[in-house]
Write a protein that holds these residues in place. Structure first.
Motif, PDB file in Angstrom:
ATOM      1  N   UNK A 163       5.342  16.152 -23.388  1.00  0.00           N
ATOM      2  CA  UNK A 163       4.630  14.973 -23.886  1.00  0.00           C
ATOM      3  C   UNK A 163       5.039  13.801 -23.430  1.00  0.00           C
ATOM      4  N   UNK A 164       6.416  13.437 -23.584  1.00  0.00           N
ATOM      5  CA  UNK A 164       7.083  12.203 -23.009  1.00  0.00           C
ATOM      6  C   UNK A 164       6.869  12.012 -21.642  1.00  0.00           C
ATOM      7  N   UNK A 165       6.939  12.930 -20.749  1.00  0.00           N
ATOM      8  CA  UNK A 165       6.715  12.672 -19.389  1.00  0.00           C
ATOM      9  C   UNK A 165       5.171  12.199 -19.034  1.00  0.00           C
ATOM     10  N   UNK A 166       4.075  12.926 -19.939  1.00  0.00           N
ATOM     11  CA  UNK A 166       2.715  12.306 -19.840  1.00  0.00           C
ATOM     12  C   UNK A 166       2.469  10.806 -20.177  1.00  0.00           C
ATOM     13  N   UNK A 167       2.850  10.733 -21.491  1.00  0.00           N
ATOM     14  CA  UNK A 167       2.763   9.499 -21.981  1.00  0.00           C
ATOM     15  C   UNK A 167       3.437   8.160 -21.000  1.00  0.00           C
ATOM     16  N   UNK A 168       4.859   8.497 -20.645  1.00  0.00           N
ATOM     17  CA  UNK A 168       5.598   7.736 -19.784  1.00  0.00           C
ATOM     18  C   UNK A 168       4.595   7.503 -18.340  1.00  0.00           C
ATOM     19  N   UNK A 169       4.332   8.572 -17.626  1.00  0.00           N
ATOM     20  CA  UNK A 169       3.628   8.590 -16.567  1.00  0.00           C
ATOM     21  C   UNK A 169       2.269   7.897 -16.566  1.00  0.00           C
ATOM     22  N   UNK A 170       1.553   8.105 -17.822  1.00  0.00           N
ATOM     23  CA  UNK A 170       0.245   7.401 -17.883  1.00  0.00           C
ATOM     24  C   UNK A 170       0.316   5.654 -18.066  1.00  0.00           C
ATOM     25  N   UNK A 189       4.929  18.030 -15.960  1.00  0.00           N
ATOM     26  CA  UNK A 189       4.809  18.236 -17.481  1.00  0.00           C
ATOM     27  C   UNK A 189       4.037  19.358 -17.864  1.00  0.00           C
ATOM     28  N   UNK A 190       3.374  19.585 -16.861  1.00  0.00           N
ATOM     29  CA  UNK A 190       2.378  21.099 -17.014  1.00  0.00           C
ATOM     30  C   UNK A 190       3.379  22.264 -16.892  1.00  0.00           C
ATOM     31  N   UNK A 200       0.863  -1.156  -0.045  1.00  0.00           N
ATOM     32  CA  UNK A 200      -0.061  -0.006   0.002  1.00  0.00           C
ATOM     33  C   UNK A 200       1.088   1.327  -0.117  1.00  0.00           C
ATOM     34  N   UNK A 201       2.117   1.338   0.793  1.00  0.00           N
ATOM     35  CA  UNK A 201       2.978   2.343   0.705  1.00  0.00           C
ATOM     36  C   UNK A 201       3.509   2.459  -0.532  1.00  0.00           C
ATOM     37  N   UNK A 202       3.886   1.414  -1.280  1.00  0.00           N
ATOM     38  CA  UNK A 202       4.260   1.597  -2.792  1.00  0.00           C
ATOM     39  C   UNK A 202       3.234   2.064  -3.573  1.00  0.00           C
ATOM     40  N   UNK A 203       2.193   1.867  -3.463  1.00  0.00           N
ATOM     41  CA  UNK A 203       0.893   2.106  -4.241  1.00  0.00           C
ATOM     42  C   UNK A 203       0.778   3.746  -3.966  1.00  0.00           C
ATOM     43  N   UNK A 204       0.724   4.069  -2.871  1.00  0.00           N
ATOM     44  CA  UNK A 204       0.707   5.715  -2.381  1.00  0.00           C
ATOM     45  C   UNK A 204       1.949   6.463  -3.116  1.00  0.00           C
ATOM     46  N   UNK A 205       3.142   5.853  -2.936  1.00  0.00           N
ATOM     47  CA  UNK A 205       4.050   6.659  -3.523  1.00  0.00           C
ATOM     48  C   UNK A 205       4.120   6.762  -5.068  1.00  0.00           C
ATOM     49  N   UNK A 206       3.468   5.564  -5.688  1.00  0.00           N
ATOM     50  CA  UNK A 206       3.290   5.771  -7.144  1.00  0.00           C
ATOM     51  C   UNK A 206       2.349   6.640  -7.442  1.00  0.00           C
ATOM     52  N   UNK A 207       1.246   6.752  -6.695  1.00  0.00           N
ATOM     53  CA  UNK A 207       0.026   7.916  -6.833  1.00  0.00           C
ATOM     54  C   UNK A 207       1.038   9.263  -6.690  1.00  0.00           C
ATOM     55  N   UNK A 208       1.864   9.425  -5.720  1.00  0.00           N
ATOM     56  CA  UNK A 208       2.398  10.754  -5.516  1.00  0.00           C
ATOM     57  C   UNK A 208       3.155  11.040  -6.826  1.00  0.00           C
ATOM     58  N   UNK A 209       4.042  10.111  -7.157  1.00  0.00           N
ATOM     59  CA  UNK A 209       5.053  10.146  -8.248  1.00  0.00           C
ATOM     60  C   UNK A 209       4.333  10.520  -9.519  1.00  0.00           C
ATOM     61  N   UNK A 210       2.936  10.007  -9.839  1.00  0.00           N
ATOM     62  CA  UNK A 210       2.475  10.194 -11.008  1.00  0.00           C
ATOM     63  C   UNK A 210       1.691  11.636 -11.008  1.00  0.00           C
ATOM     64  N   UNK A 211       1.428  12.019 -10.069  1.00  0.00           N
ATOM     65  CA  UNK A 211       0.770  13.488  -9.767  1.00  0.00           C
ATOM     66  C   UNK A 211       1.979  14.440 -10.167  1.00  0.00           C
ATOM     67  N   UNK A 212       3.092  14.178  -9.398  1.00  0.00           N
ATOM     68  CA  UNK A 212       4.268  14.923  -9.390  1.00  0.00           C
ATOM     69  C   UNK A 212       4.742  15.100 -10.838  1.00  0.00           C
ATOM     70  N   UNK A 213       4.603  14.191 -11.707  1.00  0.00           N
ATOM     71  CA  UNK A 213       5.161  14.205 -12.957  1.00  0.00           C
ATOM     72  C   UNK A 213       4.394  14.920 -13.748  1.00  0.00           C
ATOM     73  N   UNK A 214       3.005  14.725 -13.647  1.00  0.00           N
ATOM     74  CA  UNK A 214       2.061  15.475 -14.410  1.00  0.00           C
ATOM     75  C   UNK A 214       2.089  16.756 -14.133  1.00  0.00           C
ATOM     76  N   UNK A 215       2.372  17.493 -12.764  1.00  0.00           N
ATOM     77  CA  UNK A 215       2.829  18.701 -12.659  1.00  0.00           C
ATOM     78  C   UNK A 215       3.880  19.138 -13.104  1.00  0.00           C
TER      79      UNK A 215
END
Length: 193
Positions: A78-85, A47-48, A30-45
């Motif tokens: 674009x690369x960050x968004x595609x990779x992150x998703x 990219x923005x 669960x901790x790994x999953x939460x870290x993954x979620x945090x990393x996902x949103x940080x990478x989208x930010x």
């Protein structure tokens, strides 16, 4: 005289016993999953932010250097968004927390880690391409590229990027070794059921 044991049958019966994952394993996953979620949103930010920076390069004088910088910033976003998703999204809503599901989660996370490290190594190559473009632009139109920009990218960023490439390669080799181990465990579990 006792009949000989069928160790294969005994091993299979032992491996097929139902097991529940330990609470510590579940908390770690669960901790790994939460870290993954945090990393996902940080990478989208990030990219923005790259999109905003690239857009700001298009306002004003719009020199050739600004156009190249905007192009690289847009490509990076674009690369960050595609990779992150593609890497983070499948693990964000993972919900099978049985023993087999937990092992599958770790296996997929490890596969994604190997891909993610490779992607970061390619990002170092993109930075090298940007520096080569800067040098080509400085040779072609010397007034366009400030010397301080060439010096910073050539003597600070590129060596840091080379060290990063090497460190990412080492981490990737470690992740590949872990991935092979997890694949063997998953195959043994799959063969037992």
């Amino acid at each position: 005289m006792q009949p000989p044991f069928d160790f294969k049958q005994l091993s299979k019966a032992w491996q097929q016993q139902p097991t529940q994952p330990l609470a510590t394993d579940l908390r770690a996953a669960k901790r790994q999953q939460n870290y993954q979620r945090w990393q996902y949103w940080a990478e989208l930010a990030a990219a923005g932010l790259l999109l905003i920076m690239g857009s700001s390069q298009l306002f004003g004088e719009r020199t050739l250097l600004d156009m190249f910088a905007a192009l690289f910033l847009f490509a990076g976003a674009i690369s960050i968004v595609l990779t992150s998703v593609s890497l983070h999204r499948p693990l964000l809503n993972y919900s099978d927390w049985s023993s087999q599901g937990l092992l599958l989660f770790r296996l997929e996370k490890c596969r994604n880690t190997v891909r993610y490290l490779r992607y970061n190594q390619y990002s170092c190559l993109a930075l090298l391409l940007f520096v080569i473009t800067l040098w080509g632009l400085a040779w072609w139109q010397p007034a366009q590229v400030p010397n301080i920009l060439l010096q910073v990218y050539s003597f600070l960023v590129l060596p840091g990027c080379a060290i990063g490439w090497w460190l990412l390669g080492r981490k990737r080799q470690q992740a590949i070794a872990k991935l092979h181990h997890l694949e063997r465990l998953y195959e043994e579990l799959y063969d037992a059921t």
